[in-house]
Write an enzyme that holds these catalytic residues in place. Structure first.
Site, PDB file in Angstrom:
ATOM      1  N   LYS A  35       0.820  -1.210   0.000  1.00 51.55           N
ATOM      2  CA  LYS A  35       0.000   0.000   0.000  1.00 51.55           C
ATOM      3  C   LYS A  35       0.858   1.266   0.000  1.00 51.55           C
ATOM      4  O   LYS A  35       0.432   2.318  -0.471  1.00 51.55           O
ATOM      5  CB  LYS A  35      -0.891  -0.043   1.250  1.00 51.55           C
TER       6      LYS A  35
ATOM      7  N   GLU B  46     -10.726   6.061   5.064  1.00 51.30           N
ATOM      8  CA  GLU B  46     -10.648   5.262   6.296  1.00 51.30           C
ATOM      9  C   GLU B  46     -11.240   5.961   7.523  1.00 51.30           C
ATOM     10  O   GLU B  46     -11.996   5.345   8.270  1.00 51.30           O
ATOM     11  CB  GLU B  46      -9.193   4.847   6.551  1.00 51.30           C
TER      12      GLU B  46
ATOM     13  N   ASP C  75      -5.633   7.555  14.362  1.00 52.39           N
ATOM     14  CA  ASP C  75      -5.384   6.207  13.837  1.00 52.39           C
ATOM     15  C   ASP C  75      -3.897   5.872  13.939  1.00 52.39           C
ATOM     16  O   ASP C  75      -3.093   6.345  13.138  1.00 52.39           O
ATOM     17  CB  ASP C  75      -5.875   6.168  12.377  1.00 52.39           C
TER      18      ASP C  75
END
Ligand code: AMP
Length: 600
Positions: free
Chosen positions: A75, A159, A182
């Site tokens: 990613k 996200e 996060d």
């Protein structure tokens, strides 16, 4: 297999791990593979021979043996041109005859397989999450990977928005602002969202693509090594690959254990020659090591706030995402940064996946019904002293939910309490709707001696259970109310809310009056009793002043004007006038006590 055309997968395509789920029978669920695991490592191993690529945990196991053929963290590369960004992987995609999109497609196809096996149907549609900061090229590349895996990508979802959905925040009011913190294995992201026109807008993002739990593992491994290698013969980084990997693995294990226990012992038999490694590490040790690491997130949080032109106080909620937010110290640092406790109600490593599933469910129409039922349309509470409404579960609370309070008896000798369960937004019990009532018995005693805990819980089906417990005798009384607590016609909800607005002023005055009256009614008999007890110890002038002030309170109480201001003033004068009386009573009590003990 039948074809599940209406099913849409929710996929969290993560840097380290990926998750997949669907809405099944109205409930969002994450699906497990044949080994029972809901977490698939985002790793693909390309064998030397002609064999097919291996995905997931089996691929990850190859990493130590064959790092050049094991693709992880792809990613970080997706949608990037060669040479863009500074992360250098231990493999070369070109040499393996693949690309970042191909590898992502392998992972997505694997996840699709996991879901098809679990649901026993073919599935062709998906929602896939990406970081909020992904640009168009990165989003388009992710979408291509999905298509290559045989999926129509219905939506690319950011996200933090997915996480907010999982936390049930899509039902918050317009203009509410949420910070999503996060902290995962390798990256840190802070996003600020605002609810506008029923959807989340990302106001700002900040973060560090090189900050995560892996860094803490390294710091901890170095510390463990220093405890073992007392002579300081070699640095941790000079260790050969295998013992270094063993130490890192043990450090991660210790770190996770210390999220729930206070101490952990790292044992690595035959670590070096014949020596076993045995190191005890406490949570305090970990916190000392982790503090500067966790503090590194602070500047990013503040930067995002500045970019969004917000002050800390403008935020309505802070939610946690990513496995590293399970660390108690991280939660503490978040609370320090934002000056408020973060919302920890969801599983932080599944929140993004679950949010993707919820979005997929909304798109396919399979969640609509549940979502409507998912909050309390009106406040729920009980009647309390003076006929006031005491709210226990406020309106718009997400289901299932649970809340409670302690109550006591208003009158001496009372042997039961009537609990009237009410619904509505008005200040006075009589203006709200009664859902049911139950009498709770308790042993009679002085005023304020009873301790009755009342707990409301509403399950996912909207069933309200009222539990009243006499905490002295531990006897429970239970009342169950079906449906009515959540199933209210829209027009009635609207009517109740508009009435509460129309009568807000009168209602509030009435509440203030009732509260002042309760206080005055409590004070008057106490003053009478104290005057009687003080007897001649109090001077005639003081006594006359107190009696006068008490009379004034009685007069205002009896006045049909119901002026809260006059009552409060009169009560205050009485309170002040009794100061000298209080001193006398304390002195009397002291003397009596000394006398009893033969000291006077
Ligand atoms: P994620 O990228 O969200 O999957 O997060 C992975 C990171 O969370 C890894 O660094 C894990 O070591 C860390 N992690 C997972 N569970 C825990 C836990 N219980 N306590 C501390 N860290 C954890």
């Amino acid at each position: 297999m039948t074809e599940g055309d209406s099913l849409i997968l929710g996929i969290d395509l993560g840097t380290t791990n990926s998750l997949v789920g669907v809405v099944d029978s109205g409930l969002p669920i994450l699906l497990a593979d044949e080994h029972g695991s809901r977490i698939t490592p985002s790793a693909v191993y390309f064998p030397m021979s002609e064999g097919a690529p291996v995905v997931g945990a089996a691929a990850l196991r190859q990493r130590a043996v064959d790092p050049a053929r094991t693709v992880t963290s792809v990613k970080r590369l997706i949608g990037r041109r060669p040479g863009e960004g500074d992360w250098v992987p231990p493999y070369r995609l070109g040499e393996l005859g693949t690309s970042a999109v191909d590898v992502s497609a392998q992972i997505l196809a694997h996840l699709r397989g996991v879901a098809e096996r679990a649901m026993e149907t073919t599935i062709r549609r998906a929602v896939i999450t990406v970081p909020a900061y992904f640009n168009d090229a990165q989003r388009a590349a992710t979408k291509r990977a999905g298509e290559q895996a045989g999926l129509t990508v219905e939506r690319i979802l950011s996200e933090p928005t997915a996480a907010a959905l999982a936390y049930g925040l899509h039902r918050i009011d317009e203009r509410k602002k949420v910070a999503v913190y996060d902290l995962g294995g390798g990256t840190f992201d802070l996003s600020i969202l605002e609810m506008r026109d029923g959807v989340f807008q990302v106001l700002a993002t900040a973060g560090d693509t090189e900050l995560g739990g892996d860094d803490l593992d390294r710091l901890l491994a170095e510390w463990i090594w220093a405890q073992f290698d007392v002579g300081g013969r070699s640095g941790f980084h000079e260790l050969p690959a295998v013992p270094r990997a063993r130490l890192l693995e043990a450090a991660e294990e210790a770190k996770k254990r210390l999220s729930s226990s206070e101490s952990h012992t790292v044992e690595l038999p035959f670590f070096e020659a014949q020596r076993n490694l045995h190191v005890v590490i406490t949570r305090a040790d970990l916190e000392r090591i982790a503090r500067p690491w966790a503090e590194r997130t602070r500047t990013h949080c503040l930067r995002a706030l500045t970019d969004a032109k917000l002050a800390i106080g403008d935020l309505d909620e802070v939610i946690l995402v990513g496995g590293s937010t399970r660390i108690p110290l991280v939660r503490q640092v978040v609370a320090e940064i934002f000056g408020r406790e973060p919302n920890t109600s969801q599983n932080p490593d599944e929140a993004v996946g679950l949010g993707a599933v919820i979005q997929a469910g909304i798109l396919s129409g399979s969640l609509r019904q549940v979502l409507l039922l998912d909050v309390t349309p009106l406040s729920l509470g009980i009647e309390t002293f003076g006929g006031l409404m005491n709210i226990i579960i406020p309106r718009n609370t997400t289901l299932p939910c649970k809340a409670g309070e302690m109550f006591t008896n208003a009158v001496a000798g009372q042997d039961s309490m009537l609990i009237r369960v009410l619904q509505g937004e008005r200040e006075l019990a009589k203006d709200n709707w009664e859902l049911g009532q139950v009498a709770v018995p308790f042993s009679p005693g002085a005023k304020g001696s009873a301790r009755v805990g009342v707990q409301f819980s509403i399950d996912a089906n909207g069933i309200l259970q009222v539990l009243a417990r006499d905490t002295v005798t531990q006897v429970d009384t239970v009342l169950e109310i079906q449906g009515t607590a959540v199933d209210v016609a829209d027009e009635r909800v609207e009517q109740m809310i508009s009435e509460s607005v129309d009568f807000a002023f009168e209602d509030m005055n009435e509440r203030i009056w009732t509260e002042a009256k309760l206080k005055a009614e409590e004070l008057l008999p106490a003053v009478d009793a104290a005057l009687a007890q003080a007897g001649d110890a109090i001077g005639a002038e003081d006594r006359a002043q107190i009696v006068g002030a008490a009379d004034r309170v009685r007069k205002v109480l009896a006045d049909p004007e119901h002026s809260s201001r006059l009552l409060k003033e009169a009560t205050q004068v009485l309170d002040d006038a009794t100061q000298s009386l209080a001193v006398i009573l304390v002195e009397q009590a002291m003397e009596a006590s000394l006398e009893r003990r033969g000291l006077l």
